[in-house]
Design a protein around this motif. Structure first.
Motif, short mmCIF file in Angstrom:
data_model
loop_
_atom_site.label_atom_id
_atom_site.label_comp_id
_atom_site.label_asym_id
_atom_site.label_seq_id
_atom_site.Cartn_x
_atom_site.Cartn_y
_atom_site.Cartn_z
N ARG A 43 0.81 -1.22 0.00
CA ARG A 43 0.00 0.00 0.00
C ARG A 43 0.84 1.27 0.00
O ARG A 43 0.30 2.37 -0.05
CB ARG A 43 -0.93 -0.01 1.21
CG ARG A 43 -2.00 -1.09 1.11
CD ARG A 43 -2.94 -1.11 2.30
NE ARG A 43 -2.34 -1.56 3.54
CZ ARG A 43 -2.15 -2.84 3.88
NH1 ARG A 43 -2.51 -3.79 3.05
NH2 ARG A 43 -1.62 -3.17 5.03
N MET A 44 2.17 1.15 0.08
CA MET A 44 3.05 2.32 0.11
C MET A 44 3.13 2.99 -1.26
O MET A 44 3.05 2.33 -2.29
CB MET A 44 4.47 1.93 0.51
CG MET A 44 4.67 1.67 1.96
SD MET A 44 6.43 1.33 2.22
CE MET A 44 6.44 1.11 3.98
N THR A 45 3.33 4.29 -1.23
CA THR A 45 3.57 5.03 -2.46
C THR A 45 4.98 4.71 -2.95
O THR A 45 5.83 4.27 -2.16
CB THR A 45 3.46 6.55 -2.23
OG1 THR A 45 4.52 6.94 -1.34
CG2 THR A 45 2.10 6.94 -1.65
N PRO A 46 5.25 4.93 -4.21
CA PRO A 46 6.62 4.71 -4.70
C PRO A 46 7.65 5.54 -3.93
O PRO A 46 8.76 5.07 -3.68
CB PRO A 46 6.55 5.15 -6.17
CG PRO A 46 5.12 4.90 -6.56
CD PRO A 46 4.33 5.23 -5.31
N GLN A 47 7.28 6.75 -3.52
CA GLN A 47 8.20 7.60 -2.76
C GLN A 47 8.50 7.00 -1.38
O GLN A 47 9.64 7.03 -0.92
CB GLN A 47 7.64 9.02 -2.60
CG GLN A 47 7.49 9.78 -3.91
CD GLN A 47 6.25 9.39 -4.70
OE1 GLN A 47 5.34 8.72 -4.20
NE2 GLN A 47 6.22 9.80 -5.96
N ALA A 48 7.48 6.46 -0.73
CA ALA A 48 7.67 5.84 0.58
C ALA A 48 8.54 4.60 0.45
O ALA A 48 9.43 4.36 1.28
CB ALA A 48 6.33 5.49 1.20
N ARG A 49 8.33 3.81 -0.59
CA ARG A 49 9.15 2.62 -0.81
C ARG A 49 10.60 3.02 -1.07
O ARG A 49 11.52 2.39 -0.56
CB ARG A 49 8.64 1.83 -2.01
CG ARG A 49 7.35 1.12 -1.74
CD ARG A 49 6.96 0.33 -2.95
NE ARG A 49 5.66 -0.29 -2.76
CZ ARG A 49 5.13 -1.16 -3.59
NH1 ARG A 49 5.78 -1.51 -4.67
NH2 ARG A 49 3.95 -1.67 -3.35
N GLN A 50 10.78 4.06 -1.86
CA GLN A 50 12.13 4.52 -2.16
C GLN A 50 12.84 4.98 -0.88
O GLN A 50 14.02 4.72 -0.69
CB GLN A 50 12.05 5.67 -3.17
CG GLN A 50 13.25 5.84 -4.01
CD GLN A 50 12.95 6.76 -5.19
OE1 GLN A 50 12.06 7.62 -5.14
NE2 GLN A 50 13.70 6.58 -6.26
N SER A 51 12.11 5.63 -0.01
CA SER A 51 12.67 6.08 1.26
C SER A 51 13.11 4.90 2.12
O SER A 51 14.20 4.91 2.70
CB SER A 51 11.62 6.92 2.01
OG SER A 51 12.10 7.28 3.27
N VAL A 52 12.28 3.87 2.20
CA VAL A 52 12.63 2.67 2.97
C VAL A 52 13.86 2.02 2.36
O VAL A 52 14.81 1.65 3.07
CB VAL A 52 11.45 1.67 3.02
CG1 VAL A 52 11.89 0.34 3.60
CG2 VAL A 52 10.30 2.25 3.82
N MET A 53 13.88 1.87 1.05
CA MET A 53 15.01 1.24 0.37
C MET A 53 16.32 1.99 0.64
O MET A 53 17.36 1.38 0.82
CB MET A 53 14.75 1.15 -1.14
CG MET A 53 13.62 0.23 -1.51
SD MET A 53 13.94 -1.51 -1.17
CE MET A 53 15.05 -1.90 -2.50
N ALA A 54 16.25 3.31 0.71
CA ALA A 54 17.44 4.12 0.96
C ALA A 54 17.97 3.92 2.38
O ALA A 54 19.18 4.03 2.61
CB ALA A 54 17.13 5.60 0.72
N GLU A 55 17.09 3.61 3.32
CA GLU A 55 17.49 3.42 4.72
C GLU A 55 18.07 2.04 5.01
O GLU A 55 18.78 1.85 6.00
CB GLU A 55 16.28 3.62 5.64
CG GLU A 55 15.75 5.03 5.68
CD GLU A 55 14.48 5.12 6.51
OE1 GLU A 55 14.21 4.20 7.32
OE2 GLU A 55 13.75 6.11 6.34
N LEU A 56 17.77 1.05 4.18
CA LEU A 56 18.14 -0.33 4.48
C LEU A 56 19.64 -0.57 4.70
O LEU A 56 20.00 -1.25 5.66
CB LEU A 56 17.61 -1.27 3.39
CG LEU A 56 16.08 -1.34 3.27
CD1 LEU A 56 15.69 -2.33 2.18
CD2 LEU A 56 15.42 -1.70 4.58
N PRO A 57 20.53 -0.03 3.88
CA PRO A 57 21.96 -0.30 4.12
C PRO A 57 22.44 0.14 5.51
O PRO A 57 23.25 -0.55 6.14
CB PRO A 57 22.67 0.49 3.02
CG PRO A 57 21.66 0.61 1.93
CD PRO A 57 20.33 0.72 2.64
N ALA A 58 21.94 1.23 6.02
CA ALA A 58 22.34 1.72 7.34
C ALA A 58 21.81 0.85 8.47
O ALA A 58 22.36 0.85 9.57
CB ALA A 58 21.87 3.16 7.53
#
Length: 77
Positions: A43-58
Motif C-alpha cells: 500500500r506504500m507510495t513509490p516515494q515511501a518505498r524509495q525512502s525505505v530502500m534508501a534506509e536499508l543499508p544503514a
C-alpha cells in the motif's frame, strides 16, 4: 512456483525470503524492514518505498551477527 508472477512495474520488495525478526532490533534479518514496513509495502507510495530502500543499508549495523554463547548472553543483560 515461479517468481515471475510477483513481478510488477514498481519498486520491488527487498524480500529475500529469509523472514526472521531480530529480537532486539525488531527488523527482518533478511530484508532489514520492520514488521510495519513489510505489512504496509503493497500500500506504500513509490516515494515511501524509495525512502525505505534508501534506509536499508544503514540498518545492517543494528543486527548483530553473533548469537548465543556466554558473551552474547552477558551482552543482552
Amino acid at each position: 512456483m515461479s517468481d515471475a508472477v510477483w513481478k510488477r512495474d514498481e519498486i520491488e520488495s527487498p524480500c529475500i525470503k529469509i523472514c526472521v525478526i531480530h529480537p532486539e532490533s525488531r527488523l527482518c534479518t533478511g530484508c532489514l524492514r520492520s514488521i510495519d514496513e513489510i505489512s504496509q509495502w503493497a500500500r506504500m507510495t513509490p516515494q515511501a518505498r524509495q525512502s525505505v530502500m534508501a534506509e536499508l543499508p544503514a540498518r545492517q549495523a543494528s543486527i548483530s551477527k553473533r548469537r548465543g554463547g556466554r558473551k552474547g548472553r552477558l551482552h543482552r543483560s
